[in-house]
Design a protein around this motif. Structure first.
Motif, PDB file in Angstrom:
ATOM      1  N   PRO A  33     -29.007  21.204 -32.211  1.00  0.00           N
ATOM      2  CA  PRO A  33     -29.679  21.782 -31.046  1.00  0.00           C
ATOM      3  C   PRO A  33     -28.765  21.944 -29.840  1.00  0.00           C
ATOM      4  CG  PRO A  33     -30.469  19.572 -31.486  1.00  0.00           C
ATOM      5  CD  PRO A  33     -29.688  19.975 -32.677  1.00  0.00           C
ATOM      6  N   TYR A  34     -27.870  20.983 -29.650  1.00  0.00           N
ATOM      7  CA  TYR A  34     -26.963  21.103 -28.507  1.00  0.00           C
ATOM      8  C   TYR A  34     -26.073  22.331 -28.663  1.00  0.00           C
ATOM      9  CZ  TYR A  34     -24.151  19.467 -24.561  1.00  0.00           C
ATOM     10  OH  TYR A  34     -23.524  19.355 -23.338  1.00  0.00           O
ATOM     11  N   HIS A  35     -25.528  22.506 -29.840  1.00  0.00           N
ATOM     12  CA  HIS A  35     -24.636  23.636 -30.049  1.00  0.00           C
ATOM     13  C   HIS A  35     -25.392  24.966 -30.073  1.00  0.00           C
ATOM     14  CE1 HIS A  35     -20.634  21.844 -30.572  1.00  0.00           C
ATOM     15  NE2 HIS A  35     -21.329  20.756 -30.898  1.00  0.00           N
ATOM     16  N   GLU A  36     -26.611  24.958 -30.533  1.00  0.00           N
ATOM     17  CA  GLU A  36     -27.425  26.169 -30.457  1.00  0.00           C
ATOM     18  C   GLU A  36     -27.665  26.544 -28.994  1.00  0.00           C
ATOM     19  OE1 GLU A  36     -30.925  25.321 -32.743  1.00  0.00           O
ATOM     20  OE2 GLU A  36     -30.095  26.242 -34.554  1.00  0.00           O
ATOM     21  N   ALA A  37     -27.985  25.550 -28.165  1.00  0.00           N
ATOM     22  CA  ALA A  37     -28.207  25.812 -26.748  1.00  0.00           C
ATOM     23  C   ALA A  37     -26.924  26.290 -26.076  1.00  0.00           C
ATOM     24  CB  ALA A  37     -28.722  24.545 -26.061  1.00  0.00           C
ATOM     25  N   LEU A  38     -25.815  25.638 -26.390  1.00  0.00           N
ATOM     26  CA  LEU A  38     -24.530  26.003 -25.806  1.00  0.00           C
ATOM     27  C   LEU A  38     -24.162  27.442 -26.144  1.00  0.00           C
ATOM     28  CD1 LEU A  38     -21.980  25.106 -24.296  1.00  0.00           C
ATOM     29  CD2 LEU A  38     -21.174  24.053 -26.405  1.00  0.00           C
ATOM     30  N   ALA A  39     -24.274  27.797 -27.418  1.00  0.00           N
ATOM     31  CA  ALA A  39     -23.929  29.152 -27.842  1.00  0.00           C
ATOM     32  C   ALA A  39     -24.865  30.187 -27.227  1.00  0.00           C
ATOM     33  CB  ALA A  39     -23.971  29.238 -29.365  1.00  0.00           C
ATOM     34  N   THR A  40     -26.145  29.863 -27.155  1.00  0.00           N
ATOM     35  CA  THR A  40     -27.118  30.802 -26.602  1.00  0.00           C
ATOM     36  C   THR A  40     -26.869  31.052 -25.119  1.00  0.00           C
ATOM     37  OG1 THR A  40     -28.802  30.168 -28.221  1.00  0.00           O
ATOM     38  CG2 THR A  40     -29.573  31.207 -26.196  1.00  0.00           C
ATOM     39  N   LEU A  41     -26.629  29.990 -24.371  1.00  0.00           N
ATOM     40  CA  LEU A  41     -26.392  30.126 -22.930  1.00  0.00           C
ATOM     41  C   LEU A  41     -25.141  30.953 -22.651  1.00  0.00           C
ATOM     42  CD1 LEU A  41     -27.276  26.480 -21.875  1.00  0.00           C
ATOM     43  CD2 LEU A  41     -28.525  28.544 -21.189  1.00  0.00           C
ATOM     44  N   LEU A  42     -24.073  30.706 -23.392  1.00  0.00           N
ATOM     45  CA  LEU A  42     -22.845  31.473 -23.204  1.00  0.00           C
ATOM     46  C   LEU A  42     -23.057  32.942 -23.561  1.00  0.00           C
ATOM     47  CD1 LEU A  42     -20.173  28.983 -24.591  1.00  0.00           C
ATOM     48  CD2 LEU A  42     -20.484  29.661 -22.198  1.00  0.00           C
ATOM     49  N   ALA A  43     -23.782  33.193 -24.642  1.00  0.00           N
ATOM     50  CA  ALA A  43     -24.040  34.575 -25.048  1.00  0.00           C
ATOM     51  C   ALA A  43     -24.874  35.312 -24.004  1.00  0.00           C
ATOM     52  CB  ALA A  43     -24.743  34.590 -26.402  1.00  0.00           C
ATOM     53  N   GLU A  44     -25.854  34.618 -23.423  1.00  0.00           N
ATOM     54  CA  GLU A  44     -26.675  35.232 -22.381  1.00  0.00           C
ATOM     55  C   GLU A  44     -25.835  35.586 -21.159  1.00  0.00           C
ATOM     56  OE1 GLU A  44     -29.660  32.310 -21.690  1.00  0.00           O
ATOM     57  OE2 GLU A  44     -30.928  32.949 -23.371  1.00  0.00           O
ATOM     58  N   MET A  45     -24.936  34.707 -20.783  1.00  0.00           N
ATOM     59  CA  MET A  45     -24.069  34.975 -19.633  1.00  0.00           C
ATOM     60  C   MET A  45     -23.154  36.169 -19.898  1.00  0.00           C
ATOM     61  SD  MET A  45     -22.966  31.123 -18.433  1.00  0.00           S
ATOM     62  CE  MET A  45     -24.197  29.964 -17.841  1.00  0.00           C
ATOM     63  N   ARG A  46     -22.556  36.186 -21.081  1.00  0.00           N
ATOM     64  CA  ARG A  46     -21.654  37.292 -21.405  1.00  0.00           C
ATOM     65  C   ARG A  46     -22.408  38.619 -21.419  1.00  0.00           C
ATOM     66  NH1 ARG A  46     -18.375  37.229 -26.986  1.00  0.00           N
ATOM     67  NH2 ARG A  46     -20.521  37.250 -27.736  1.00  0.00           N
ATOM     68  N   ALA A  47     -23.638  38.611 -21.956  1.00  0.00           N
ATOM     69  CA  ALA A  47     -24.424  39.840 -21.996  1.00  0.00           C
ATOM     70  C   ALA A  47     -24.767  40.323 -20.585  1.00  0.00           C
ATOM     71  CB  ALA A  47     -25.698  39.613 -22.802  1.00  0.00           C
ATOM     72  N   ARG A  48     -24.998  39.394 -19.670  1.00  0.00           N
ATOM     73  CA  ARG A  48     -25.393  39.763 -18.301  1.00  0.00           C
ATOM     74  C   ARG A  48     -24.209  40.118 -17.425  1.00  0.00           C
ATOM     75  NH1 ARG A  48     -28.941  35.998 -14.065  1.00  0.00           N
ATOM     76  NH2 ARG A  48     -28.733  37.392 -12.262  1.00  0.00           N
ATOM     77  N   PHE A  49     -23.120  39.338 -17.535  1.00  0.00           N
ATOM     78  CA  PHE A  49     -22.011  39.493 -16.598  1.00  0.00           C
ATOM     79  C   PHE A  49     -20.763  40.120 -17.212  1.00  0.00           C
ATOM     80  CE2 PHE A  49     -24.552  35.924 -15.019  1.00  0.00           C
ATOM     81  CZ  PHE A  49     -24.745  36.287 -13.690  1.00  0.00           C
ATOM     82  N   GLY A  50     -20.717  40.222 -18.520  1.00  0.00           N
ATOM     83  CA  GLY A  50     -19.534  40.754 -19.185  1.00  0.00           C
ATOM     84  C   GLY A  50     -18.564  39.687 -19.631  1.00  0.00           C
ATOM     85  N   TYR A  51     -18.736  38.462 -19.168  1.00  0.00           N
ATOM     86  CA  TYR A  51     -17.892  37.340 -19.569  1.00  0.00           C
ATOM     87  C   TYR A  51     -18.630  36.046 -19.252  1.00  0.00           C
ATOM     88  CZ  TYR A  51     -16.720  36.438 -14.642  1.00  0.00           C
ATOM     89  OH  TYR A  51     -16.795  36.131 -13.311  1.00  0.00           O
ATOM     90  N   ALA A  52     -18.141  34.935 -19.789  1.00  0.00           N
ATOM     91  CA  ALA A  52     -18.729  33.623 -19.545  1.00  0.00           C
ATOM     92  C   ALA A  52     -17.615  32.588 -19.492  1.00  0.00           C
ATOM     93  CB  ALA A  52     -19.732  33.254 -20.632  1.00  0.00           C
ATOM     94  N   VAL A  53     -17.823  31.557 -18.669  1.00  0.00           N
ATOM     95  CA  VAL A  53     -16.860  30.462 -18.532  1.00  0.00           C
ATOM     96  C   VAL A  53     -17.574  29.146 -18.806  1.00  0.00           C
ATOM     97  CG1 VAL A  53     -15.318  29.223 -16.972  1.00  0.00           C
ATOM     98  CG2 VAL A  53     -15.470  31.725 -16.851  1.00  0.00           C
ATOM     99  N   LEU A  54     -16.988  28.339 -19.665  1.00  0.00           N
ATOM    100  CA  LEU A  54     -17.495  27.003 -19.977  1.00  0.00           C
ATOM    101  C   LEU A  54     -16.544  25.965 -19.401  1.00  0.00           C
ATOM    102  CD1 LEU A  54     -19.242  24.922 -21.584  1.00  0.00           C
ATOM    103  CD2 LEU A  54     -17.731  25.352 -23.536  1.00  0.00           C
ATOM    104  N   LEU A  55     -17.069  25.078 -18.564  1.00  0.00           N
ATOM    105  CA  LEU A  55     -16.327  23.903 -18.119  1.00  0.00           C
ATOM    106  C   LEU A  55     -16.864  22.718 -18.897  1.00  0.00           C
ATOM    107  CD1 LEU A  55     -16.030  24.170 -14.219  1.00  0.00           C
ATOM    108  CD2 LEU A  55     -14.436  24.961 -15.975  1.00  0.00           C
ATOM    109  N   GLU A  56     -16.015  22.122 -19.701  1.00  0.00           N
ATOM    110  CA  GLU A  56     -16.384  21.008 -20.571  1.00  0.00           C
ATOM    111  C   GLU A  56     -15.867  19.726 -19.914  1.00  0.00           C
ATOM    112  OE1 GLU A  56     -17.826  19.308 -24.206  1.00  0.00           O
ATOM    113  OE2 GLU A  56     -18.175  21.191 -23.178  1.00  0.00           O
ATOM    114  N   ILE A  57     -16.783  18.912 -19.360  1.00  0.00           N
ATOM    115  CA  ILE A  57     -16.394  17.794 -18.500  1.00  0.00           C
ATOM    116  C   ILE A  57     -16.465  16.471 -19.256  1.00  0.00           C
ATOM    117  CG2 ILE A  57     -16.679  16.742 -16.247  1.00  0.00           C
ATOM    118  CD1 ILE A  57     -16.228  19.744 -16.083  1.00  0.00           C
ATOM    119  N   HIS A  58     -15.383  15.700 -19.154  1.00  0.00           N
ATOM    120  CA  HIS A  58     -15.286  14.390 -19.799  1.00  0.00           C
ATOM    121  C   HIS A  58     -14.654  13.396 -18.824  1.00  0.00           C
ATOM    122  CE1 HIS A  58     -16.141  15.900 -23.909  1.00  0.00           C
ATOM    123  NE2 HIS A  58     -15.569  17.007 -23.455  1.00  0.00           N
TER     124      HIS A  58
END
Length: 292
Positions: free
Chosen positions: A146-171
């Motif tokens: 579920p986490y990876h499904e959500a991650l992939a979906t959110l990034l795809a939605e951003m790319r579709a809306r803005f033309g690109y997407a940026v993920l900051l992976e914080i540790h």
């Protein structure tokens, strides 16, 4: 792997301001420990907590105020590590062992830190007994997928809306044994997962706050950064490792004296990225010097 299950193992905080194509992910700060896991573990609760990216989600909780989307795991990494391929399974932990075609032997697995970890830290084994292989599928279905499904979906939605997407992976990371101090490590898989302009912007914004920043040493980016960072497909991923001593009392595992300052630094970072995206987009897909 195709599984589907109603899930509450993560939370998504949507933008509270003008949306920007930025997803902030905290996969290792979950603090909800399943009761049956605590009963079966050989280690104390405090020992298990040592593996958390403790309170990283709280450092980034204001991300939606800057237009970003915040994705956080609710479960602990010691139960299921989202920053691994789902096949990174330590077969020796299970009786009977899982099928060979569902096992990917990597250095992380050999060290005891697969998708279902054997150790909290080296030499500190979580279980004193073998686990049934059904535990693998249950945890993947409840947490990893579920986490990876959500991650992939959110990034795809951003790319579709803005033309690109940026993920900051914080540790978070332990204090590094270097002669020169290192507060933060940026991992872009040596330039392969994120456009250099974004990495440079993050480095500059953090450097302006007085932090010492390294690139890719010793953390160049884990599974999530490597898997989702596809600059040629307008998907950029940058891993950020924050030294725990900056904000955490490592003895009590409670926020330390530098917590508020570190939180403000993260706000400064998000504000700077948002300004770059809302003004002349740093990673605009129309830029002629980028392969979009």
């Amino acid at each position: 792997m195709r599984l589907s299950l109603p899930l509450t193992s993560f939370r998504v905080d949507r933008p509270r301001n003008t949306a920007i194509p930025l997803l902030v992910s905290s996969p290792h700060s979950g603090r909800n420990y399943p009761a049956d896991f605590l009963r079966s573990a050989s280690l104390s609760f405090q020992e298990l907590q040592q593996s958390e990216d403790r309170f990283v989600d709280r450092l980034l909780e204001n991300a939606p105020d800057f237009g970003a989307t915040l994705l956080c795991a609710e479960f602990p990494r010691v139960w299921c590590d989202l920053n691994r391929d789902w096949r990174e399974v330590d077969a020796g932990m299970f009786d009977p062992p899982p099928p060979e075609d569902e096992v990917l032997l990597t250095a992380k697995v050999q060290a005891g830190f697969g998708v279902i970890p054997r150790y909290v830290t080296r030499g500190r084994q979580i279980y004193g007994h073998s686990l049934p292989p059904s535990e693998i599928r249950a945890r993947l279905a409840t947490a990893w997928l579920p986490y990876h499904e959500a991650l992939a979906t959110l990034l795809a939605e951003m790319r579709a809306r803005f033309g690109y997407a940026v993920l900051l992976e914080i540790h978070s990371m332990p204090k590094l044994p270097y002669a020169r101090p290192c507060d933060i490590v940026l991992g872009d898989v040596h330039g392969k997962s994120c456009h250099s302009d974004m990495t440079a912007l993050v480095e500059t914004l953090l450097g302006n706050r007085g932090y010492s920043v390294r690139r890719n040493v010793p953390y160049s980016g884990g599974y999530i950064t490597q898997h989702y960072g596809r600059p040629d497909q307008n998907m950029h991923a940058l891993q950020i490792e924050i030294c725990r001593s900056l904000y955490l009392n490592t003895a009590t595992l409670q926020p330390g004296g530098g917590f508020e300052e570190t939180r403000q630094t993260m706000q400064h970072l998000l504000e700077g990225i948002a300004a770059s995206m809302k003004g002349k987009p740093l990673l605009s897909p129309t830029r002629s010097d980028m392969a979009f």
